[in-house]
Each structure stands twice: as structure tokens, then as C-alpha cells.
Design an enzyme around this catalytic site. Structure first.
Site, mmCIF file in Angstrom:
data_model
loop_
_atom_site.group_PDB
_atom_site.id
_atom_site.type_symbol
_atom_site.label_atom_id
_atom_site.label_comp_id
_atom_site.label_asym_id
_atom_site.label_seq_id
_atom_site.Cartn_x
_atom_site.Cartn_y
_atom_site.Cartn_z
ATOM 1 N N ASN A 215 0.842 -1.205 0.000
ATOM 2 C CA ASN A 215 0.000 0.000 0.000
ATOM 3 C C ASN A 215 0.871 1.247 0.000
ATOM 4 O O ASN A 215 2.104 1.155 -0.008
ATOM 5 C CB ASN A 215 -0.966 -0.028 1.185
ATOM 6 C CG ASN A 215 -0.224 -0.115 2.503
ATOM 7 O OD1 ASN A 215 0.538 0.769 2.864
ATOM 8 N ND2 ASN A 215 -0.420 -1.216 3.214
ATOM 9 N N ASP A 284 -4.421 -6.237 5.070
ATOM 10 C CA ASP A 284 -5.498 -7.022 5.673
ATOM 11 C C ASP A 284 -5.550 -8.449 5.116
ATOM 12 O O ASP A 284 -6.061 -9.349 5.766
ATOM 13 C CB ASP A 284 -6.843 -6.324 5.442
ATOM 14 C CG ASP A 284 -6.911 -5.021 6.222
ATOM 15 O OD1 ASP A 284 -6.411 -5.009 7.366
ATOM 16 O OD2 ASP A 284 -7.430 -4.023 5.693
ATOM 17 N N LYS A 294 8.121 -17.091 -10.877
ATOM 18 C CA LYS A 294 7.403 -15.954 -11.462
ATOM 19 C C LYS A 294 6.238 -16.494 -12.296
ATOM 20 O O LYS A 294 6.442 -17.371 -13.146
ATOM 21 C CB LYS A 294 8.376 -15.160 -12.348
ATOM 22 C CG LYS A 294 7.789 -13.883 -12.867
ATOM 23 C CD LYS A 294 8.811 -13.125 -13.706
ATOM 24 C CE LYS A 294 8.123 -11.992 -14.416
ATOM 25 N NZ LYS A 294 8.951 -11.402 -15.454
ATOM 26 N N ILE A 312 -2.566 -7.774 14.119
ATOM 27 C CA ILE A 312 -1.460 -7.735 15.097
ATOM 28 C C ILE A 312 -1.894 -6.984 16.350
ATOM 29 O O ILE A 312 -1.707 -7.435 17.480
ATOM 30 C CB ILE A 312 -0.213 -7.062 14.468
ATOM 31 C CG1 ILE A 312 0.189 -7.789 13.185
ATOM 32 C CG2 ILE A 312 0.943 -7.030 15.459
ATOM 33 C CD1 ILE A 312 1.249 -7.100 12.366
ATOM 34 N N PHE A 328 -3.834 3.186 15.053
ATOM 35 C CA PHE A 328 -4.013 4.244 14.063
ATOM 36 C C PHE A 328 -5.079 3.780 13.087
ATOM 37 O O PHE A 328 -5.124 2.597 12.757
ATOM 38 C CB PHE A 328 -2.709 4.494 13.290
ATOM 39 C CG PHE A 328 -1.841 5.564 13.898
ATOM 40 C CD1 PHE A 328 -1.220 5.365 15.118
ATOM 41 C CD2 PHE A 328 -1.661 6.777 13.242
ATOM 42 C CE1 PHE A 328 -0.433 6.346 15.684
ATOM 43 C CE2 PHE A 328 -0.884 7.763 13.806
ATOM 44 C CZ PHE A 328 -0.262 7.554 15.020
ATOM 45 N N LYS A 342 -13.623 0.996 15.554
ATOM 46 C CA LYS A 342 -12.382 0.200 15.567
ATOM 47 C C LYS A 342 -11.761 0.182 16.952
ATOM 48 O O LYS A 342 -11.267 -0.839 17.423
ATOM 49 C CB LYS A 342 -11.373 0.816 14.596
ATOM 50 C CG LYS A 342 -11.409 0.145 13.277
ATOM 51 C CD LYS A 342 -10.420 0.717 12.319
ATOM 52 C CE LYS A 342 -10.890 0.326 10.935
ATOM 53 N NZ LYS A 342 -10.186 1.029 9.886
ATOM 54 N N LYS A 346 -11.181 -3.266 18.962
ATOM 55 C CA LYS A 346 -9.829 -3.727 19.303
ATOM 56 C C LYS A 346 -9.502 -3.472 20.773
ATOM 57 O O LYS A 346 -8.382 -3.730 21.206
ATOM 58 C CB LYS A 346 -8.804 -3.050 18.387
ATOM 59 C CG LYS A 346 -9.053 -3.334 16.907
ATOM 60 C CD LYS A 346 -7.875 -3.042 16.017
ATOM 61 C CE LYS A 346 -8.301 -3.126 14.560
ATOM 62 N NZ LYS A 346 -7.215 -3.304 13.619
HETATM 63 O O1 C5P Z 1 -8.638 -2.286 11.138
HETATM 64 P P1 C5P Z 1 -7.656 -1.333 10.614
HETATM 65 O O2 C5P Z 1 -6.636 -1.967 9.723
HETATM 66 O O3 C5P Z 1 -8.158 -0.077 10.014
HETATM 67 O O4 C5P Z 1 -6.918 -0.846 11.993
HETATM 68 C C1 C5P Z 1 -5.823 -0.043 11.968
HETATM 69 C C2 C5P Z 1 -4.947 -0.370 13.166
HETATM 70 O O5 C5P Z 1 -4.770 -1.760 13.329
HETATM 71 C C3 C5P Z 1 -3.558 0.177 12.971
HETATM 72 O O6 C5P Z 1 -3.064 0.561 14.226
HETATM 73 C C4 C5P Z 1 -2.798 -1.007 12.397
HETATM 74 O O7 C5P Z 1 -1.408 -0.915 12.661
HETATM 75 C C5 C5P Z 1 -3.451 -2.175 13.098
HETATM 76 N N1 C5P Z 1 -3.519 -3.408 12.293
HETATM 77 C C6 C5P Z 1 -2.808 -4.530 12.700
HETATM 78 N N2 C5P Z 1 -2.892 -5.693 11.981
HETATM 79 C C7 C5P Z 1 -3.672 -5.767 10.890
HETATM 80 C C8 C5P Z 1 -4.387 -4.651 10.456
HETATM 81 C C9 C5P Z 1 -4.288 -3.485 11.181
HETATM 82 O O8 C5P Z 1 -2.099 -4.460 13.698
HETATM 83 N N3 C5P Z 1 -3.703 -6.905 10.215
#
Ligand code: C5P
Length: 400
Positions: A215, A284, A294, A312, A328, A342, A346
Site C-alpha cells: 500500500n 489485511d 514468477k 497484530i 491508528f 475500531k 480492538k
Molecule cells: O482495522 P484497521 O486496519 O483499520 O486498523 C488499523 C490499526 O490496526 C492500525 O493501528 C494497524 O497498525 C493495526 N492493524 C494490525 N494488523 C492488521 C491490520 C491493522 O495491527 N492486520
């Protein structure tokens, strides 16, 4: 919850004075700083010496005054390194247009610019100049370079100038500069003795031997947060996805590629961590079956199956004894509502929301902090400045 400690060691400040009429106000500033219990070491440029005498500062601060890069002084061999190594902050007041230009250009052609370049502490500059010099595009360009580099610009104010003109360019008064220094020192050491883990940048999820999904995250915000936590005295572990940035000089830098790598590193480190700040834009989804070779091009449609990555942050915040977790959220719509959802999902004490369209990759951003107390808007500013404000806010919650 553990509380932050506030050591009461005497703060040391290097006061840089450059050539401008406002140099006379620096004498009052040196007096106020010293009176406030700050140990002041003065460095004057040759031009500053034309406006005020070094003996004034020696008398007011009780310390020797340095004016020359080539001065042979046994106690300050390699003065450019030792002077700036032994202070908690450099404040240049007044900072002339010429000094600002040399600083922005990374020049080191006198003692003060050399010290600024060879520093490992925060730098604040208080500009003072004629209004036309201030408005000149070259000066404004140089100031934005400094801001981007994390230098804090304080002032100037508008009003009557020494040349008789009226406009922007007057240096702030000594008492206002003292307030700015005190505020900056309050952040300093707030995280002394604390271990902070910051994740930053994007992740890269392989499709085949050469391709992948990633990204637009530049890593700028995460690196700024790591820098600000370091400035506040924390031991920082930075877990970074692929970026092109030069990392701050953190205690431990661990580079990772995929979300899975990042999860494993974070899990291995987390037992020692007091505060976890998850800035990384973690992918995600990842590819279900990564091809070791390849993939060959063909005329037919190609479908790649994606499976969800572990979250995470949620994994860590769901631990029986989690560290203080900060998330974030970059959103493209319904910013506050989505971000607050969110935060609850979380189970985070603090979530930082920003608009993806304006924040990703840019140097400035507006942030909204969401916590149990409601929302706090950090109006648009360079990312390093926002990171310092965020660290202050984290400390205020962490101490409760
Ligand atoms: O759910 P979303 O991706 O928008 O949430 C953002 C937060 O979750 C950020 O702090 C990001 O670092 C963390 N995150 C994570 N692992 C993921 C997706 C997002 O730790 N797979």
C-alpha cells in the site's frame, strides 16, 4: 497501571545567538532561563558579537561563552561535538534569515551551525528579521525545510520593528520563549525508563517470486512517532515494513516484509514493552498460495485467492496483560464513527484517526485522538510535531 517517573535533573540548554537587533532580548532570555534553574551555555556568531557583548552572557549564565569554531580550549576540544552532546536542547534566539538559510542548507561554516548539524537533541529557533526578509519566498522555503526536518519554529510576532516598519518578524519576548522551552522540557523524559514498540510503514505480501501486494504508506508517521518517543526518553523498538526513509537512531530497529513477519517480531518483543504504538498500515489480506516461481503471463483471466491476515494490534490488546496499546486508523469516509468503532472492537485506550486522502505519504496531517474521554483534535502540523503532541497525550493517559 505503572506510572511515568519525572527525574528532576537540571536541564542544560545551548543558547545560540545570531546577528540581529533582537540579540539584546537574548540577554533577558539568558537571565530568565538561568533563574528558572536551567544551565545555559551560550554560543554567539560573529555578527551577534556586533550587537551584544559576550561578557553579558558570561555574567548572566555563569558559564563561558563560545564564539569561534577555531578557539583552542582544552575543556572543549572538538567543541562542535561536545557542546551539543552535553545539552538537552538547542535554542537559537534570535535566528536571522541568513542563519535559517544556512541551517536549512545543512551548512556548518561557523560554530553555531556546526553544533546544530552535529546535535542529537531537539532544536528550536526563534526567527527575528525585517518583515520583507520574513515574507521573502526564500525565507519561507527555508523555514518549511526546517519544519520538515523536525526543527521547532517559535514565532515571530507581528508589530513595530527596529527599522521602523510594521509587520511580521519581531522575535517573541523573552518570557514567551521561556514558556516554549519549559513546555518542551515537560515532554522530555516523560517516558524515561519505558520501553516503547512502534510498528511503521506498509507490509508487502508476496504473490510470486517477484510480485506482491502493498500500500501507499510511506512510514513517515511511524518513524516520527518513534523519534518523538525517543526524545521523551523511551527505549524504542521500531518494527518497520519496507520504506525508503532513514530511520531514527532507535535502540532496536527490526525490518520486516510481510504482516506475518511483523506479527512474529512483535510477539517476540512484547513481553518487555510498556507501550505499543501500532502505526503500520498492515495488509489485511495475503495471497493464499504464493508461487515460488514468477507467474507466466497468459491471455486468460487470472484470479488470486486472498486470505485474511492476523490483526497484530488486536492480538496484542487481547493478551491477558497487554501493554498500553495505541492504534491508528486511516479512513476515507465517516472518519470518527468508523475509527471509534475500531477502537472499541480492538479494545484500545487510544486510537488515532486520520483521513487517508490527506495523511498517507504527506508531510503534514490533521489527527483526531479518540479515547474514553472523547475526541481531541490535533490541528494540521508536520508529522514530527503531531508525533510529539501524541506522545504527550499518551503519557497523560498512561499515568492515570
Ligand atoms: O482495522 P484497521 O486496519 O483499520 O486498523 C488499523 C490499526 O490496526 C492500525 O493501528 C494497524 O497498525 C493495526 N492493524 C494490525 N494488523 C492488521 C491490520 C491493522 O495491527 N492486520
Amino acid at each position: 497501571m505503572t506510572t511515568c517517573t519525572f527525574p528532576i535533573a537540571k536541564k542544560r540548554l545551548l543558547l545560540g545567538i545570531t546577528g540581529g537587533v533582537a540579540a539584546y532580548k537574548a540577554a533577558e532570555l539568558a537571565r530568565l532561563l538561568t533563574q528558572d534553574g536551567i544551565e545555559v551555555h551560550t554560543v554567539m556568531t560573529q555578527a551577534a558579537c556586533q550587537f551584544v557583548g559576550s561578557a553579558t552572557f558570561q555574567a548572566l549564565t555563569g558559564n563561558p561563552v563560545y564564539t569561534d569554531l577555531w578557539e583552542t580550549n582544552a575543556t572543549h576540544n572538538m567543541a562542535h561535538i561536545s557542546l551539543s552532546r552535553n545539552v538537552d536542547m538547542i535554542l537559537v534566539a534570535p535566528a536571522s534569515a541568513d542563519f535559517i538559510a544556512r541551517l536549512a542548507g545543512g551548512m556548518a561554516n561557523d560554530l553555531l551551525t556546526t553544533l546544530c548539524l552535529a546535535r542529537d537533541c531537539p532544536l528550536m529557533v526563534a526567527p527575528a528579521m525585517n518583515r520583507q526578509m520574513w515574507e521573502n519566498p526564500a525565507t519561507q522555503r527555508n523555514l518549511s525545510v526546517l519544519q520538515h526536518d523536525g526543527v521547532k519554529i517559535i514565532g515571530p510576532a507581528s508589530g513595530e520593528q527596529a527599522c521602523g516598519e510594521i509587520g511580521m518578524g519581531r522575535m517573541l519576548e523573552a518570557c514567551e520563549l521561556l514558556q516554549a522551552v519549559s513546555a518542551a522540557f515537560q515532554t522530555d523524559n516523560l517516558l524515561q525508563g519505558k520501553n516503547v514498540l512502534v510498528t511503521a510503514g506498509p507490509t508487502f505480501e508476496a504473490i510470486d517470486a517477484v510480485r506482491g501486494i502493498t500500500n501507499n504508506s510511506s512510514g513517515k508517521m511511524g518513524y516520527a512517532v518513534a523519534q518523538a518517543a525517543m526524545e521523551a526518553g523511551a527505549k524504542v523498538t521500531l518494527v518497520s515494513g519496507p520504506t525508503c526513509l532513514t530511520p531514527p537512531a532507535v535502540e532496536k530497529l527490526i525490518r520486516v516484509v510481510s504482516a506475518h513477519d511483523m506479527l512474529h517480531v512483535v510477539q517476540a518483543e512484547i513481553a518487555q514493552i510498556d507501550i505499543f504504538i501500532s502505526v503500520a498500515a498492515v495488509a489485511d489480506y495475503r495471497v493464499e498460495k504464493v508461487s515460488q516461481q514468477k507467474l507466466k503471463k497468459s491471455e486468460s483471466k487470472l484470479s488470486i485467492a486472498l486470505i485474511p491476515n492476523p490483526d497484530i494490534l488486536k492480538t496484542i490488546s487481547s493478551l491477558p496483560k497487554p501493554p498500553f496499546c495505541v492504534g491508528f486508523a486511516a479512513e476515507t469516509e465517516n472518519l470518527e464513527r468508523n475509527a471509534e468503532m475500531k477502537r472499541r472492537k480492538k479494545n484500545l485506550p487510544l486510537l488515532v484517526a486520520n483521513l487517508a486522502q490527506t495523511a498517507i505519504g504527506s508531510n503534514d496531517c490533521e489527527l483526531i485522538l479518540l479515547d474514553d474521554g472523547g475526541k481531541h483534535v490535533l490541528s494540521k502540523a508536520p508529522k514530527i510535531e503531531q508525533a510529539r503532541r501524541l506522545i504527550k497525550h499518551i503519557c497523560s493517559l498512561y499515568q492515570q
